[in-house]
Design an enzyme around this catalytic site. Structure first.
Site, PDB file in Angstrom:
ATOM      1  N   LYS A 171       0.864  -1.181   0.000  1.00 23.37           N
ATOM      2  CA  LYS A 171       0.000   0.000   0.000  1.00 23.37           C
ATOM      3  C   LYS A 171       0.905   1.237   0.000  1.00 23.37           C
ATOM      4  CE  LYS A 171      -1.330   2.833   2.924  1.00 23.37           C
ATOM      5  NZ  LYS A 171      -1.090   4.074   2.160  1.00 23.37           N
ATOM      6  N   GLU A 247      10.038   1.437  10.577  1.00 21.95           N
ATOM      7  CA  GLU A 247      11.105   2.402  10.318  1.00 21.95           C
ATOM      8  C   GLU A 247      10.449   3.769  10.454  1.00 21.95           C
ATOM      9  OE1 GLU A 247      13.082   5.012   8.993  1.00 21.95           O
ATOM     10  OE2 GLU A 247      13.002   4.230   6.950  1.00 21.95           O
ATOM     11  N   CYS A 281      13.924  10.861   6.644  1.00 16.18           N
ATOM     12  CA  CYS A 281      13.893  10.596   8.104  1.00 16.18           C
ATOM     13  C   CYS A 281      15.280  10.659   8.706  1.00 16.18           C
ATOM     14  CB  CYS A 281      13.373   9.209   8.443  1.00 16.18           C
ATOM     15  SG  CYS A 281      12.137   8.589   7.410  1.00 16.18           S
ATOM     16  N   GLU A 378      10.518  16.454  13.643  1.00 14.92           N
ATOM     17  CA  GLU A 378      11.128  16.534  12.314  1.00 14.92           C
ATOM     18  C   GLU A 378      10.511  17.695  11.533  1.00 14.92           C
ATOM     19  OE1 GLU A 378      11.950  12.269  10.436  1.00 14.92           O
ATOM     20  OE2 GLU A 378       9.946  12.405  11.260  1.00 14.92           O
TER      21      GLU A 378
HETATM   22  C1  SIN Z   1      14.216   7.819   4.641  1.00 13.19           C
HETATM   23  O1  SIN Z   1      14.605   8.885   5.014  1.00 13.19           O
HETATM   24  O2  SIN Z   1      13.063   7.487   4.840  1.00 13.19           O
HETATM   25  C2  SIN Z   1      15.150   6.862   3.924  1.00 13.19           C
HETATM   26  C3  SIN Z   1      16.444   7.466   3.626  1.00 13.19           C
HETATM   27  C4  SIN Z   1      17.452   6.526   3.025  1.00 13.19           C
HETATM   28  O3  SIN Z   1      17.156   5.344   2.784  1.00 13.19           O
HETATM   29  O4  SIN Z   1      18.585   6.977   2.815  1.00 13.19           O
END
Ligand code: SIN
Length: 480
Positions: A171, A247, A281, A378
């Site tokens: 999804k 994650e 992230c 963030e």
């Molecule tokens: C992410 O920020 O969600 C992934 C970044 C990465 O895989 O380098």
């Protein structure tokens, strides 16, 4: 209109409903997409469950061949895939091409690893017993993926899942459904058996999510996205003890010590902070610079940031594309306003760029402090907050003082400090003089509220496998 992919066929949603996908650089309509609902999701799960019976016993060497074919097909279609990333997600084409290579690399790595799912034998306590440990695929996997890396976050989940012998229902985020559709079209060339990979695009993520969470055929949820949603999914998944890999959000400190190569550190901050317009992230969220080098650091940093070109990602000179939507613009504005109200100084940028599209000026804030929102959540935008520090112990304590633990970076040329600091930072990924550490063969994931499990590397494969212990008693004397 783009369709759902269920059991090896493209089909409209059971309701016939559609939703639209737009280009964040100019707001133009790209295409309409089938709006999958709970019933479609149940159909996809059923297809994956049936396919699992056969896929889970396909010999590893054949699964490996399928994964290599997926890699080859992505590389062959690199331009098509990259152009769709830029069109729908916004990042500059050169970054989009990098993303395609990164996304494809998961298929190549896991094609190799598919053949190395080893078991073990252990010494038993009795002469007539043998102990065998084997690994088996967990079953049907639900993969819920974000918009910021609309291909790589899908392949980072489905490549190890398929290598392990699992089947998948994906999804994708409602902001980037066409990327997922384009990827599935490219993977269709590899003739994976029907039902092994399925795609449900939707504008109703809750509805689809409820089916993924409550359908007992789904044995594992793998998710990349916000910590709040990750906590909700983990709680709900526990009702059926589904496996989870989460994650989640991060708040990366980026520490520049006074013994670092300053130009290298500035380039590192730029690569980390402004990659994908700050929408990652793992990007630098708190940039700690040691007091004695602040003036030199900031003047070089500001000079380079002022030279950036912001604009539509297909223009070759562009370094920073649009943010994904209006909410993203508003969040950057809120963080800047709060920081300025609490005493930060604006060095450059600070505003949305007028005109069509979600463009925001690359921004540097100085004299930032930990009580500002920008140091607590963030930003997911091109805003670089700079803080100063005096000593190593002080900066480690401040760097660790957040609920997140995804990525941290530090720049130093002192050997002993390198070891001390990398061991003390409470983060799952450490970039030591390296701003872009993620690669397919390394475990990517966070500590604390940044998640559970790892993606990439051999750890990323183990997360799709159950460990089975077989205790074998036998007659150890021959009767004749
Ligand atoms: C992410 O920020 O969600 C992934 C970044 C990465 O895989 O380098």
């Amino acid at each position: 209109m783009s369709k759902l992919y269920i059991n090896g066929r493209w089909s409209a949603s059971e309701t016939g409903r559609e939703f639209n996908s737009y280009n964040p650089a100019n707001g133009s309509l790209l295409d309409s997409v089938a709006d999958g609902n709970r019933e479609d999701t149940a159909n996809a799960i059923h297809a994956a469950e049936e396919a699992f019976k056969k896929w889970s016993v396909v010999p590893a060497i054949q699964r490996s061949d399928y994964l290599m074919a997926c890699y080859d097909s992505m590389i062959k279609n690199q331009d098509l895939l990259a152009e769709m990333i830029t069109r729908e997600q916004g990042k500059p084409l050169k970054e989009a091409i990098n993303e395609v290579g990164y996304a494809a690399s998961f298929f190549r790595w896991y094609a190799e690893e598919a053949r190395r799912i080893y078991g073990e034998t252990l010494p038993s306590n009795a002469a007539d017993k043998r102990i065998v440990i084997s690994r088996q695929p967990v079953g049907v996997v639900a993969a819920i993926t974000p918009w910021n890396f609309p291909l790589a976050m899908i392949t980072r989940k489905i490549a190890p899942a398929l290598a392990a012998g699992c089947t998948v229902v994906v999804k994708p985020a409602e902001q980037t459904p066409l990327n997922a559709v384009t990827l599935f079209k490219v993977l269709e060339e590899c003739n994976l058996p029907p039902g092994v990979i399925n795609l449900i695009t939707t504008s109703q993520p809750r509805d689809v999510g409820e089916e993924l969470l409550h359908n007992p055929a789904v044995k594992k949820i793998t998710f990349t996205g916000s910590t709040d949603v990750g906590k909700y999914l983990t709680k709900e998944a526990s009702n059926q003890m589904k496996r989870v890999s989460m994650e989640l959000g991060g708040h990366a400190p980026f520490i520049v010590f006074d013994d670092a190569d300053i130009e290298d550190a500035v380039n590192g901050v730029i690569a980390s902070k402004f990659r994908n317009a700050g929408q990652t992230c793992v990007c630098a969220n708190r940039i700690y610079v040691q007091e004695s080098i602040m003036d030199e650091f900031i003047s070089l940093f500001a000079e380079k940031v002022n030279a950036f070109s912001v604009g539509e990602g297909f223009k070759s000179e562009v370094d920073i594309g649009p943010l994904i939507d209006k909410d993203a613009i508003q969040k950057s504005k809120n963080h800047i306003e709060d920081a300025l109200n609490k005493g930060a100084k604006l060095i450059t940028g600070g505003k949305q760029i007028n005109g069509e599209g979600n463009f925001f000026e690359p921004t540097i804030l100085l004299d930032v402090a930990e009580d500002m929102y920008i140091c607590q959540e963030e930003t997911f935008g091109p805003v670089a907050p700079i803080l100063t520090f005096k000593t190593e112990n002080e900066v480690i304590e401040r760097a660790n003082n957040v609920p997140y633990g995804l990525a941290a970076y530090f720049y130093t040329n002192d050997y002993s400090r390198s070891i001390r600091v990398s061991e003390k930072l409470e983060y799952g990924i450490i970039g030591l003089n390296d701003a872009i550490p993620a690669v397919a063969q390394a475990p990517f994931g966070g500590m604390k509220e940044s998640g559970v499990g790892r993606e990439g590397g051999k750890e990323g494969l183990l997360d799709f496998l159950e460990t089975k212990y077989i205790s074998m008693k036998f007659k150890n004397e021959c009767e004749q």
